[in-house]
Write a protein that holds these residues in place. Structure first.
Motif, PDB file in Angstrom:
ATOM      1  N   ASP A  83      43.198  48.153  39.361  1.00 53.15           N
ATOM      2  CA  ASP A  83      43.253  46.711  39.584  1.00 53.15           C
ATOM      3  C   ASP A  83      41.858  46.153  39.873  1.00 53.15           C
ATOM      4  OD1 ASP A  83      44.426  44.272  39.813  1.00 53.15           O
ATOM      5  OD2 ASP A  83      45.460  44.669  41.704  1.00 53.15           O
ATOM      6  N   VAL A  84      41.764  44.830  39.819  1.00 55.17           N
ATOM      7  CA  VAL A  84      40.524  44.139  40.180  1.00 55.17           C
ATOM      8  C   VAL A  84      40.750  43.379  41.482  1.00 55.17           C
ATOM      9  CG1 VAL A  84      39.748  43.918  37.795  1.00 55.17           C
ATOM     10  CG2 VAL A  84      41.095  42.079  38.828  1.00 55.17           C
ATOM     11  N   VAL A  85      39.664  43.082  42.162  1.00 55.58           N
ATOM     12  CA  VAL A  85      39.728  42.378  43.441  1.00 55.58           C
ATOM     13  C   VAL A  85      40.132  40.929  43.209  1.00 55.58           C
ATOM     14  CG1 VAL A  85      38.460  41.699  45.507  1.00 55.58           C
ATOM     15  CG2 VAL A  85      37.939  43.885  44.385  1.00 55.58           C
ATOM     16  N   ASP A  86      41.133  40.490  43.971  1.00 58.31           N
ATOM     17  CA  ASP A  86      41.616  39.110  43.918  1.00 58.31           C
ATOM     18  C   ASP A  86      41.388  38.463  45.279  1.00 58.31           C
ATOM     19  OD1 ASP A  86      43.467  37.081  42.377  1.00 58.31           O
ATOM     20  OD2 ASP A  86      44.301  37.221  44.406  1.00 58.31           O
ATOM     21  N   THR A  87      41.247  37.156  45.285  1.00 57.76           N
ATOM     22  CA  THR A  87      41.010  36.455  46.550  1.00 57.76           C
ATOM     23  C   THR A  87      42.094  36.764  47.583  1.00 57.76           C
ATOM     24  OG1 THR A  87      39.880  34.662  45.376  1.00 57.76           O
ATOM     25  CG2 THR A  87      40.661  34.192  47.599  1.00 57.76           C
ATOM     26  N   SER A  88      43.348  36.899  47.141  1.00 57.44           N
ATOM     27  CA  SER A  88      44.444  37.178  48.071  1.00 57.44           C
ATOM     28  C   SER A  88      44.309  38.548  48.724  1.00 57.44           C
ATOM     29  CB  SER A  88      45.792  37.078  47.349  1.00 57.44           C
ATOM     30  OG  SER A  88      45.918  38.099  46.377  1.00 57.44           O
ATOM     31  N   ASN A  89      43.496  39.445  48.151  1.00 60.22           N
ATOM     32  CA  ASN A  89      43.296  40.775  48.728  1.00 60.22           C
ATOM     33  C   ASN A  89      42.445  40.737  49.994  1.00 60.22           C
ATOM     34  OD1 ASN A  89      42.749  42.099  45.394  1.00 60.22           O
ATOM     35  ND2 ASN A  89      44.685  41.822  46.476  1.00 60.22           N
ATOM     36  N   HIS A 102      36.426  45.282  50.443  1.00 56.01           N
ATOM     37  CA  HIS A 102      35.927  44.339  49.441  1.00 56.01           C
ATOM     38  C   HIS A 102      35.458  43.047  50.097  1.00 56.01           C
ATOM     39  CE1 HIS A 102      37.977  47.126  46.804  1.00 56.01           C
ATOM     40  NE2 HIS A 102      39.152  46.801  47.328  1.00 56.01           N
ATOM     41  N   GLY A 103      34.573  42.321  49.417  1.00 61.43           N
ATOM     42  CA  GLY A 103      34.075  41.049  49.906  1.00 61.43           C
ATOM     43  C   GLY A 103      34.206  39.957  48.874  1.00 61.43           C
ATOM     44  N   VAL A 104      33.807  38.771  49.238  1.00 57.97           N
ATOM     45  CA  VAL A 104      33.910  37.619  48.339  1.00 57.97           C
ATOM     46  C   VAL A 104      33.170  37.876  47.031  1.00 57.97           C
ATOM     47  CG1 VAL A 104      33.327  35.183  48.064  1.00 57.97           C
ATOM     48  CG2 VAL A 104      34.212  35.999  50.254  1.00 57.97           C
ATOM     49  N   HIS A 105      32.024  38.505  47.118  1.00 56.98           N
ATOM     50  CA  HIS A 105      31.221  38.749  45.908  1.00 56.98           C
ATOM     51  C   HIS A 105      31.856  39.781  44.988  1.00 56.98           C
ATOM     52  CE1 HIS A 105      30.012  41.830  48.782  1.00 56.98           C
ATOM     53  NE2 HIS A 105      29.647  42.566  47.764  1.00 56.98           N
ATOM     54  N   ASP A 106      32.919  40.474  45.462  1.00 61.35           N
ATOM     55  CA  ASP A 106      33.577  41.493  44.645  1.00 61.35           C
ATOM     56  C   ASP A 106      34.757  40.949  43.845  1.00 61.35           C
ATOM     57  OD1 ASP A 106      31.994  43.761  45.509  1.00 61.35           O
ATOM     58  OD2 ASP A 106      33.017  43.586  47.441  1.00 61.35           O
TER      59      ASP A 106
END
Length: 384
Positions: A67-73, A80-84
């Motif tokens: 999966d990829v990082v989503d804001t809801s994560n 993970h961070g915002v830049h991810d």
């Protein structure tokens, strides 16, 4: 775990607080250095576990995630961070681990775990940690671990509660136990909502993930009493921990191979699948119907807290359980067709089966739920 070679001067300095613990010491730290641990998922439970295993000095850490990082994560997946956002979770997690401990060898498996290669993958590691959030993957991890002869630490979270146990079919002294002894059969589809549908308190991940990491370190170093044969249950609201004994299922069949786990667990019931066949509309078709001269009745079958987050204009809220139980059948219109929707289309399919059985022959449901509606019809709609 066999100890690795001697620690370097830099490693002694880094792990000094471990080295002065008599039960860990130099030998225990060398065991951690030599260990190969595979973590299933870089999500809510994987995040704190990965961070602490890396900090503890586990020499090789594998990460399985597609999966990829989503804001809801970001509410709970602290690795993970915002830049991810938008990046592969494995790559984001690897970069964070390298910042914490450059001595760790991080191996990425950017894939969904499948029966075809699960046993071969597990064979490359000494210990598996499973923090996945669906039953089909949990059963696959269990069975693959049995066939590969590997112990694994399992964790689960939902809303304010978490569970942890250690499963190891080949444990010494006849103590072998596996996930099927706890759950011989998967629960009926739709009975247990996922975290994306039912929610989870973000900080709960830290509590359960740290326990999973602790169990991993105990197993690697050979110290303490692992949760083998015990289920630890944590309730954050009551702030209580309790353990429940797990016994070998005398009726359990030995695992001799891997199966189709999606079919074994199911996504929706057979009744829901049959009801949805030929009675499923796309978001675009629903939108067109709502703007027609004779619009259908639109029924939202989610929970009230979800209805507060977002909704389709004109929708009536009737939770799925009220429809399935029959309590709300009198509240439904009989003078026009009904279109049901939920978050992703699973609960609406279950509700549709109940309506068909009750005689609402022209009822339909929306494919993909309000998530698909937001993506394809109303991009300005907030999503969760």
């Amino acid at each position: 775990m066999e100890p690795a070679a001697e620690l370097t001067r830099d490693e002694v300095a880094r792990y000094s607080r471990h080295l002065i613990i008599p039960d860990v010491g130099m030998t225990g730290q060398r065991r951690l250095k030599n260990a190969k641990v595979l973590v299933m998922g870089a999500g809510g439970l994987g995040s704190p576990t990965l961070l602490y295993l890396a900090a503890a000095g586990v020499g090789t850490i594998g990460i399985v995630d597609f999966d990829v990082v989503d804001t809801s994560n970001l509410q709970r997946q602290i690795i993970h961070g915002v830049h991810d956002v938008g990046r592969l979770k494995t790559e984001s997690a690897r970069d964070r681990i390298r910042e914490i401990n450059p001595f760790v060898d991080v191996r990425l498996h950017n894939q969904r775990l499948e029966p075809g290669d699960a046993v071969e993958l597990f064979a490359q590691y000494d210990l598996i940690l499973d923090g996945t959030d669906n039953f089909s993957t949990r059963y696959l991890v269990n069975d693959a671990a049995i066939l590969a002869g590997k112990p694994y630490v399992w964790g689960s979270i939902f809303r304010f509660e978490g569970q942890v146990s250690v499963f190891w079919e080949g444990a010494p002294d006849g103590r072998g136990i596996n996930y099927r002894d706890l759950y011989p059969q998967a629960p009926p589809p739709g009975l247990v909502p996922s975290c994306s549908e039912g929610g989870v308190l973000g900080i709960l991940c830290a509590s359960i993930g740290s326990i999973m990491g602790t169990e991993a370190i105990k197993l690697i170093c050979g110290i303490g009493e692992p949760l083998l044969g015990r289920l630890m249950v944590y309730d954050a609201l009551d702030m209580t921990y309790r353990t429940v004994r797990i016994r070998k299922d005398p009726a359990g069949e030995p695992v001799t191979g891997l199966i189709d786990y999606d079919a074994f667990c199911g996504v929706v019931t057979d009744e829901a699948a049959a009801a949805a066949a030929g009675s499923t509309l796309t978001p675009e078709e629903v939108d067109a119907a709502l703007h027609s001269a004779e619009p259908p009745a639109l029924v939202d079958v989610r929970e009230p807290v979800e209805f507060e987050i977002n909704r389709i204009d004109g929708a009536q809220l009737i939770p799925k359980d009220d429809i399935v139980s029959g309590r709300a059948l009198g509240d439904l219109p009989h003078d026009r067709p009904i279109v049901l929707y939920c978050k992703t289309g699973i609960r609406s399919a279950e509700a549709l089966a109940a309506l068909k059985k009750a005689g609402f022959a022209d009822a339909t449901h929306m494919q993909g739920g309000i998530v698909a509606w937001a993506a394809r019809v109303d991009p300005a709609m907030p999503v969760y």
